[in-house]
Scaffold this motif. Structure first.
Motif, PDB file in Angstrom:
ATOM      1  N   ALA A 238      64.564  22.208  17.656  1.00 57.34           N
ATOM      2  CA  ALA A 238      65.302  21.135  18.309  1.00 57.34           C
ATOM      3  C   ALA A 238      64.428  19.982  18.758  1.00 57.34           C
ATOM      4  O   ALA A 238      64.783  18.817  18.591  1.00 57.34           O
ATOM      5  N   LEU A 239      63.269  20.284  19.348  1.00 51.12           N
ATOM      6  CA  LEU A 239      62.540  19.283  20.125  1.00 51.12           C
ATOM      7  C   LEU A 239      61.290  18.727  19.461  1.00 51.12           C
ATOM      8  O   LEU A 239      60.785  17.686  19.898  1.00 51.12           O
ATOM      9  N   ALA A 240      60.755  19.380  18.452  1.00 54.31           N
ATOM     10  CA  ALA A 240      59.545  18.836  17.815  1.00 54.31           C
ATOM     11  C   ALA A 240      59.321  19.479  16.462  1.00 54.31           C
ATOM     12  O   ALA A 240      58.376  20.230  16.252  1.00 54.31           O
ATOM     13  N   GLN A 241      60.201  19.168  15.528  1.00 51.76           N
ATOM     14  CA  GLN A 241      59.972  19.601  14.160  1.00 51.76           C
ATOM     15  C   GLN A 241      58.854  18.756  13.548  1.00 51.76           C
ATOM     16  O   GLN A 241      58.559  17.663  14.035  1.00 51.76           O
ATOM     17  N   PRO A 242      58.241  19.219  12.476  1.00 49.59           N
ATOM     18  CA  PRO A 242      57.170  18.438  11.841  1.00 49.59           C
ATOM     19  C   PRO A 242      57.568  16.999  11.548  1.00 49.59           C
ATOM     20  O   PRO A 242      56.750  16.093  11.695  1.00 49.59           O
ATOM     21  N   ILE A 243      58.826  16.750  11.133  1.00 48.93           N
ATOM     22  CA  ILE A 243      59.230  15.376  10.842  1.00 48.93           C
ATOM     23  C   ILE A 243      59.141  14.501  12.090  1.00 48.93           C
ATOM     24  O   ILE A 243      58.744  13.332  12.026  1.00 48.93           O
ATOM     25  N   ASP A 244      59.479  15.071  13.259  1.00 46.92           N
ATOM     26  CA  ASP A 244      59.414  14.321  14.509  1.00 46.92           C
ATOM     27  C   ASP A 244      57.970  14.025  14.896  1.00 46.92           C
ATOM     28  O   ASP A 244      57.641  12.912  15.319  1.00 46.92           O
ATOM     29  N   ILE A 245      57.112  15.024  14.740  1.00 48.76           N
ATOM     30  CA  ILE A 245      55.697  14.866  15.092  1.00 48.76           C
ATOM     31  C   ILE A 245      55.024  13.865  14.151  1.00 48.76           C
ATOM     32  O   ILE A 245      54.244  13.014  14.580  1.00 48.76           O
ATOM     33  N   LYS A 246      55.337  13.958  12.861  1.00 49.97           N
ATOM     34  CA  LYS A 246      54.717  13.057  11.884  1.00 49.97           C
ATOM     35  C   LYS A 246      55.118  11.610  12.143  1.00 49.97           C
ATOM     36  O   LYS A 246      54.313  10.685  11.952  1.00 49.97           O
ATOM     37  N   LYS A 247      56.356  11.375  12.560  1.00 53.96           N
ATOM     38  CA  LYS A 247      56.789  10.015  12.897  1.00 53.96           C
ATOM     39  C   LYS A 247      55.995   9.488  14.083  1.00 53.96           C
ATOM     40  O   LYS A 247      55.634   8.304  14.122  1.00 53.96           O
ATOM     41  N   PHE A 248      55.713  10.359  15.055  1.00 54.80           N
ATOM     42  CA  PHE A 248      54.899   9.954  16.206  1.00 54.80           C
ATOM     43  C   PHE A 248      53.469   9.664  15.771  1.00 54.80           C
ATOM     44  O   PHE A 248      52.841   8.707  16.241  1.00 54.80           O
ATOM     45  N   MET A 249      52.949  10.462  14.859  1.00 52.71           N
ATOM     46  CA  MET A 249      51.610  10.237  14.333  1.00 52.71           C
ATOM     47  C   MET A 249      51.516   8.880  13.641  1.00 52.71           C
ATOM     48  O   MET A 249      50.509   8.175  13.768  1.00 52.71           O
ATOM     49  N   GLU A 250      52.562   8.506  12.918  1.00 49.51           N
ATOM     50  CA  GLU A 250      52.556   7.244  12.181  1.00 49.51           C
ATOM     51  C   GLU A 250      52.452   6.032  13.099  1.00 49.51           C
ATOM     52  O   GLU A 250      51.924   4.995  12.706  1.00 49.51           O
ATOM     53  N   GLU A 251      52.964   6.160  14.325  1.00 50.43           N
ATOM     54  CA  GLU A 251      52.935   5.032  15.249  1.00 50.43           C
ATOM     55  C   GLU A 251      51.851   5.188  16.317  1.00 50.43           C
ATOM     56  O   GLU A 251      51.876   4.495  17.331  1.00 50.43           O
ATOM     57  N   SER A 252      50.900   6.095  16.074  1.00 48.43           N
ATOM     58  CA  SER A 252      49.852   6.380  17.059  1.00 48.43           C
ATOM     59  C   SER A 252      48.472   5.951  16.576  1.00 48.43           C
ATOM     60  O   SER A 252      47.496   6.702  16.676  1.00 48.43           O
ATOM     61  N   GLY A 253      48.377   4.765  16.018  1.00 53.29           N
ATOM     62  CA  GLY A 253      47.086   4.201  15.690  1.00 53.29           C
ATOM     63  C   GLY A 253      46.494   4.690  14.390  1.00 53.29           C
ATOM     64  O   GLY A 253      47.147   5.345  13.576  1.00 53.29           O
ATOM     65  N   LYS A 254      45.207   4.389  14.218  1.00 54.20           N
ATOM     66  CA  LYS A 254      44.515   4.646  12.958  1.00 54.20           C
ATOM     67  C   LYS A 254      43.448   5.729  13.057  1.00 54.20           C
ATOM     68  O   LYS A 254      42.642   5.882  12.148  1.00 54.20           O
ATOM     69  N   GLY A 255      43.416   6.449  14.142  1.00 55.10           N
ATOM     70  CA  GLY A 255      42.389   7.468  14.311  1.00 55.10           C
ATOM     71  C   GLY A 255      42.672   8.724  13.518  1.00 55.10           C
ATOM     72  O   GLY A 255      43.671   8.830  12.790  1.00 55.10           O
ATOM     73  N   ILE A 256      41.794   9.709  13.658  1.00 57.25           N
ATOM     74  CA  ILE A 256      41.937  10.998  12.987  1.00 57.25           C
ATOM     75  C   ILE A 256      43.071  11.786  13.640  1.00 57.25           C
ATOM     76  O   ILE A 256      43.081  11.989  14.857  1.00 57.25           O
ATOM     77  N   GLN A 257      44.030  12.214  12.830  1.00 58.92           N
ATOM     78  CA  GLN A 257      45.124  13.049  13.324  1.00 58.92           C
ATOM     79  C   GLN A 257      45.404  14.144  12.299  1.00 58.92           C
ATOM     80  O   GLN A 257      45.324  13.915  11.097  1.00 58.92           O
ATOM     81  N   GLU A 258      45.764  15.308  12.815  1.00 54.20           N
ATOM     82  CA  GLU A 258      46.092  16.430  11.932  1.00 54.20           C
ATOM     83  C   GLU A 258      47.215  17.235  12.563  1.00 54.20           C
ATOM     84  O   GLU A 258      47.224  17.456  13.772  1.00 54.20           O
ATOM     85  N   ILE A 259      48.183  17.641  11.751  1.00 51.97           N
ATOM     86  CA  ILE A 259      49.259  18.497  12.225  1.00 51.97           C
ATOM     87  C   ILE A 259      49.103  19.883  11.620  1.00 51.97           C
ATOM     88  O   ILE A 259      48.808  20.014  10.419  1.00 51.97           O
ATOM     89  N   ARG A 260      49.287  20.905  12.455  1.00 52.19           N
ATOM     90  CA  ARG A 260      49.245  22.293  11.989  1.00 52.19           C
ATOM     91  C   ARG A 260      50.474  23.017  12.509  1.00 52.19           C
ATOM     92  O   ARG A 260      50.824  22.906  13.683  1.00 52.19           O
ATOM     93  N   ILE A 261      51.118  23.768  11.619  1.00 56.83           N
ATOM     94  CA  ILE A 261      52.321  24.507  11.971  1.00 56.83           C
ATOM     95  C   ILE A 261      51.944  25.968  12.220  1.00 56.83           C
ATOM     96  O   ILE A 261      51.200  26.565  11.430  1.00 56.83           O
ATOM     97  N   TYR A 262      52.488  26.539  13.305  1.00 53.61           N
ATOM     98  CA  TYR A 262      52.121  27.894  13.693  1.00 53.61           C
ATOM     99  C   TYR A 262      53.342  28.812  13.629  1.00 53.61           C
ATOM    100  O   TYR A 262      54.327  28.616  14.328  1.00 53.61           O
ATOM    101  N   GLY A 263      53.247  29.793  12.735  1.00 56.36           N
ATOM    102  CA  GLY A 263      54.307  30.768  12.543  1.00 56.36           C
ATOM    103  C   GLY A 263      53.840  31.879  11.633  1.00 56.36           C
ATOM    104  O   GLY A 263      52.760  31.806  11.036  1.00 56.36           O
TER     105      GLY A 263
END
Length: 300
Positions: A238-263
């Motif tokens: 509901a609150l933070a699927q990868p699509i939601d997090i990736k959209k936030f990453m896109e608007e969070s500057g040009k630095g190093i960012q990485e998403i990891r899914i835990y399951g």
């Protein structure tokens, strides 16, 4: 032996902010600042019996300073119908006051930041307002942080569209604040203003401050932020699927960012959701371990 004590940060008027200092006296290493999200307080990161992320980080030699934003947790006074502040005050006043207090306590600003959920939005918003501060931060770890919700999972439609966007404004205006704790919608309450401001951003509206029109997105999109590890739970529907997090990453500057899914599908011990990504005992060998590695790899 991990120890804990409460530190109080005085503000204007009667406001006092609470920081929980969690550390190993035999190894007082770099400081970490930990910030909770909406309808929460700092207890998402620790228990008084030394369970949770902050005590775990303390065993690795870090000094943890866990924040309670204004009116939450052990910060005083608690949120009531008299509370007129919102997330703008968190960004412009609470976060700077706590960071400056930590510097006075340790001699330097925290080198690492950790946030859960909306706390990451507030921290990036703080960096947009105070870009000079990013030079003090080596790396960040954000657990389930998104700004706007893009997913359309049925549980999102219930928790966001029905509860957060529809029922919460009605109930908060009726009582004078959002009594989320009594409603069992969260572990702490929100002011009318903080709920309204976070609701507007979650609706995919522009990342602009409703108080003074400050355009966070326009400022931050050209910034190089500290390296951020984004942690997603496979059961956080509901609150933070990868699509939601990736959209936030896109608007969070040009630095190093990485998403990891835990399951379990990703080889981890648990299918983590929005809360147990920080409270499950299995997290120690999954995302907690990876967070420490992230800090070590980016501490230079």
């Amino acid at each position: 032996m991990i120890q804990q004590n409460s530190l109080l940060v005085p503000m204007e008027g009667e406001q006092v902010l609470h920081l929980r200092h969690i550390y190993d006296p035999s190894c007082m290493g770099d400081a970490i600042f930990l910030l909770h999200g909406a309808v929460e307080n700092g207890k998402i990161f620790y228990t008084e019996s030394n369970k949770g992320l902050a005590p775990f980080l303390a065993t690795k030699g870090y000094q943890c300073f866990v924040a309670d934003l204004r009116g939450r947790g052990k910060s005083k006074p608690a949120i009531s119908q008299l509370s007129q502040y919102g997330q703008t005050e968190s960004i412009l006043e609470d976060i700077p006051a706590m960071l400056n207090f930590i510097k006075k306590q340790t001699g330097s600003y925290p080198k690492f930041w950790v946030a859960h959920s909306w706390g990451g939005v507030l921290l990036n918003s703080f960096l947009a307002r105070f870009p000079e501060h990013k030079e003090h931060v080596k790396a960040c770890g954000y657990f389930g942080t998104k700004r706007s919700l893009y997913n359309n999972h049925p549980s999102k439609l219930i928790q966001a569209n029905l509860i957060w966007y529809t029922l919460a404004p009605i109930l908060s205006k009726r009582k004078g604040f959002l009594d989320a704790r009594k409603l069992k919608w969260g572990s702490d309450n929100e002011t009318v203003k903080s709920h309204y401001q976070s609701m507007e951003w979650a609706k995919k509206k522009p990342w602009i401050d409703s108080d003074d029109g400050f355009d966070y997105k326009a400022v931050i999109e050209d910034m190089v932020l500290p390296p951020i590890l984004h942690i997603a739970g496979s059961r956080d529907k509901a609150l933070a699927q990868p699509i939601d997090i990736k959209k936030f990453m896109e608007e969070s500057g040009k630095g190093i960012q990485e998403i990891r899914i835990y399951g379990k599908k990703q080889g981890h011990k648990c299918d983590y959701d929005h809360i147990n990504m920080l409270t499950s005992p299995h997290a120690i060998t999954d995302q907690f371990k990876d967070l420490v590695d992230w800090f070590v790899n980016h501490q230079a």
